[in-house]
Design a protein around this motif. Structure first.
Motif, PDB file in Angstrom:
ATOM      1  N   LEU A  30      -4.224   2.060  -7.621  1.00 18.00           N
ATOM      2  CA  LEU A  30      -4.527   3.143  -6.688  1.00 18.00           C
ATOM      3  C   LEU A  30      -3.295   3.521  -5.866  1.00 18.00           C
ATOM      4  CD1 LEU A  30      -8.025   2.071  -5.315  1.00 18.00           C
ATOM      5  CD2 LEU A  30      -7.522   3.971  -6.876  1.00 18.00           C
ATOM      6  N   CYS A  31      -2.489   2.539  -5.505  1.00 19.98           N
ATOM      7  CA  CYS A  31      -1.266   2.802  -4.751  1.00 19.98           C
ATOM      8  C   CYS A  31      -0.354   3.720  -5.551  1.00 19.98           C
ATOM      9  CB  CYS A  31      -0.560   1.487  -4.420  1.00 19.98           C
ATOM     10  SG  CYS A  31       1.011   1.672  -3.564  1.00 19.98           S
ATOM     11  N   ARG A  32      -0.154   3.387  -6.809  1.00 18.14           N
ATOM     12  CA  ARG A  32       0.717   4.211  -7.660  1.00 18.14           C
ATOM     13  C   ARG A  32       0.185   5.635  -7.744  1.00 18.14           C
ATOM     14  NH1 ARG A  32       2.426   6.311 -12.438  1.00 18.14           N
ATOM     15  NH2 ARG A  32       4.406   5.556 -13.273  1.00 18.14           N
ATOM     16  N   ASP A  33      -1.121   5.763  -7.952  1.00 16.52           N
ATOM     17  CA  ASP A  33      -1.740   7.090  -8.048  1.00 16.52           C
ATOM     18  C   ASP A  33      -1.586   7.874  -6.743  1.00 16.52           C
ATOM     19  OD1 ASP A  33      -2.518   6.396 -10.609  1.00 16.52           O
ATOM     20  OD2 ASP A  33      -4.613   6.006 -10.066  1.00 16.52           O
ATOM     21  N   MET A  34      -1.786   7.201  -5.612  1.00 14.39           N
ATOM     22  CA  MET A  34      -1.701   7.867  -4.313  1.00 14.39           C
ATOM     23  C   MET A  34      -0.260   8.253  -3.987  1.00 14.39           C
ATOM     24  SD  MET A  34      -4.496   5.484  -2.402  1.00 14.39           S
ATOM     25  CE  MET A  34      -4.933   6.456  -0.975  1.00 14.39           C
ATOM     26  N   MET A  35       0.690   7.425  -4.390  1.00 15.03           N
ATOM     27  CA  MET A  35       2.098   7.777  -4.209  1.00 15.03           C
ATOM     28  C   MET A  35       2.434   9.023  -5.012  1.00 15.03           C
ATOM     29  SD  MET A  35       3.918   4.038  -4.522  1.00 15.03           S
ATOM     30  CE  MET A  35       5.572   4.711  -4.693  1.00 15.03           C
ATOM     31  N   ASP A  36       2.006   9.016  -6.253  1.00 12.28           N
ATOM     32  CA  ASP A  36       2.329  10.122  -7.157  1.00 12.28           C
ATOM     33  C   ASP A  36       1.729  11.438  -6.662  1.00 12.28           C
ATOM     34  OD1 ASP A  36       3.551  11.183  -9.434  1.00 12.28           O
ATOM     35  OD2 ASP A  36       1.806  10.806 -10.697  1.00 12.28           O
ATOM     36  N   SER A  37       0.479  11.406  -6.234  1.00 13.89           N
ATOM     37  CA  SER A  37      -0.184  12.651  -5.833  1.00 13.89           C
ATOM     38  C   SER A  37       0.149  13.074  -4.401  1.00 13.89           C
ATOM     39  CB  SER A  37      -1.701  12.518  -5.982  1.00 13.89           C
ATOM     40  OG  SER A  37      -2.200  11.535  -5.095  1.00 13.89           O
ATOM     41  N   GLY A  38       0.532  12.139  -3.533  1.00 13.67           N
ATOM     42  CA  GLY A  38       0.733  12.481  -2.135  1.00 13.67           C
ATOM     43  C   GLY A  38       2.168  12.484  -1.659  1.00 13.67           C
ATOM     44  N   TRP A  39       3.123  12.332  -2.577  1.00 15.05           N
ATOM     45  CA  TRP A  39       4.522  12.184  -2.202  1.00 15.05           C
ATOM     46  C   TRP A  39       5.049  13.339  -1.340  1.00 15.05           C
ATOM     47  CZ3 TRP A  39       7.800   8.357  -1.908  1.00 15.05           C
ATOM     48  CH2 TRP A  39       9.149   8.638  -1.710  1.00 15.05           C
ATOM     49  N   GLU A  40       4.882  14.557  -1.790  1.00 15.61           N
ATOM     50  CA  GLU A  40       5.449  15.701  -1.066  1.00 15.61           C
ATOM     51  C   GLU A  40       4.849  15.828   0.330  1.00 15.61           C
ATOM     52  OE1 GLU A  40       8.127  17.396  -1.805  1.00 15.61           O
ATOM     53  OE2 GLU A  40       8.280  16.168  -3.621  1.00 15.61           O
ATOM     54  N   ASP A  41       3.558  15.630   0.437  1.00 15.01           N
ATOM     55  CA  ASP A  41       2.899  15.700   1.737  1.00 15.01           C
ATOM     56  C   ASP A  41       3.427  14.589   2.656  1.00 15.01           C
ATOM     57  OD1 ASP A  41       0.935  16.805   3.537  1.00 15.01           O
ATOM     58  OD2 ASP A  41      -0.256  14.994   3.150  1.00 15.01           O
ATOM     59  N   MET A  42       3.617  13.395   2.112  1.00  8.45           N
ATOM     60  CA  MET A  42       4.137  12.270   2.875  1.00  8.45           C
ATOM     61  C   MET A  42       5.548  12.568   3.389  1.00  8.45           C
ATOM     62  SD  MET A  42       4.520   8.267   1.681  1.00  8.45           S
ATOM     63  CE  MET A  42       3.241   8.511   0.498  1.00  8.45           C
ATOM     64  N   ILE A  43       6.369  13.150   2.543  1.00 12.63           N
ATOM     65  CA  ILE A  43       7.736  13.502   2.944  1.00 12.63           C
ATOM     66  C   ILE A  43       7.697  14.507   4.097  1.00 12.63           C
ATOM     67  CG2 ILE A  43       9.822  14.757   2.219  1.00 12.63           C
ATOM     68  CD1 ILE A  43       9.827  11.965   1.145  1.00 12.63           C
ATOM     69  N   HIS A  46       0.856  -1.187   0.000  1.00 10.87           N
ATOM     70  CA  HIS A  46       0.000   0.000   0.000  1.00 10.87           C
ATOM     71  C   HIS A  46       0.892   1.238   0.000  1.00 10.87           C
ATOM     72  CE1 HIS A  46       0.695  -0.850   4.264  1.00 10.87           C
ATOM     73  NE2 HIS A  46       0.369   0.396   4.552  1.00 10.87           N
ATOM     74  N   HIS A  47       0.298   2.400  -0.075  1.00 10.05           N
ATOM     75  CA  HIS A  47       1.039   3.634  -0.341  1.00 10.05           C
ATOM     76  C   HIS A  47       1.714   4.280   0.863  1.00 10.05           C
ATOM     77  CE1 HIS A  47      -2.740   5.318   1.148  1.00 10.05           C
ATOM     78  NE2 HIS A  47      -2.065   6.431   1.389  1.00 10.05           N
TER      79      HIS A  47
END
Length: 171
Positions: free
Chosen positions: A45-58, A23-24
């Motif tokens: 969905l994991c790929r999409d969520m990684m792509d769109s949420g990367w900066e926030d996750m960092i 999962h993402h």
């Protein structure tokens, strides 16, 4: 977690490396950068969520970064299931902990890896759910129909098939 011990362990194995993002969440994807030239599998969905949420996750989790955390997206995604018949490996969409959760069933050895669909400890066996509880229950009922003896989760100990019934009884 540092990925170096994993790389050391597998360095003499000449089989192709396949990385699976269950999962993402950051603790399941930040190792991708160490395997950029390998096949990286996830639900679409994991790929999409990684792509769109990367900066926030960092930003939210930067205190956990060891070395670099680089966005390396999965290069093999699926909707419902991937099956590798020569290895008897089935990778299935199993939403529960997250909407993009997947599980990996080794049909030959009767082992399932459920990602974070099993909680982090026996005291907290029900994971944090980011989907409707009914969706999670459907996934648990699907697990009950599968042929496995050993259940491995992302953070808990190695368990047996009975864990699914234990979780269901607590819901």
């Amino acid at each position: 977690m540092n990925i170096e011990p994993v790389k050391e362990y597998i360095k003499h194995d000449h089989k192709p490396i396949i990385v699976i993002n269950t999962h993402h969440h950051w603790d399941h994807i930040w190792g991708n950068g160490s395997f950029r030239d390998c096949t990286i599998v996830s639900h679409k969905l994991c790929r999409d969520m990684m792509d769109s949420g990367w900066e926030d996750m960092i930003q939210k989790n930067k205190r956990f970064i060891e070395g670099e955390a680089e966005l390396v997206l999965p290069n093999l995604t699926f909707d419902n299931e991937l099956y590798f018949p020569e290895d008897h490996i089935r990778i299935m969409y199993t939403p529960g902990h997250t909407v993009d959760s997947i599980s990996v069933l080794d049909e030959a050895d009767k082992v399932i890896h459920v990602g974070d669909n099993v909680g982090d400890s026996m005291d907290e066996i029900i994971p944090s759910l980011y989907v409707d509880k009914e969706i999670y229950i459907r996934t648990l009922l699907n697990y009950k129909e599968m042929d496995f003896d050993t259940c491995i989760s992302g953070h808990n100990t190695v368990l047996d098939q009975q864990i699914i019934e234990q979780i269901l009884s607590k819901l």
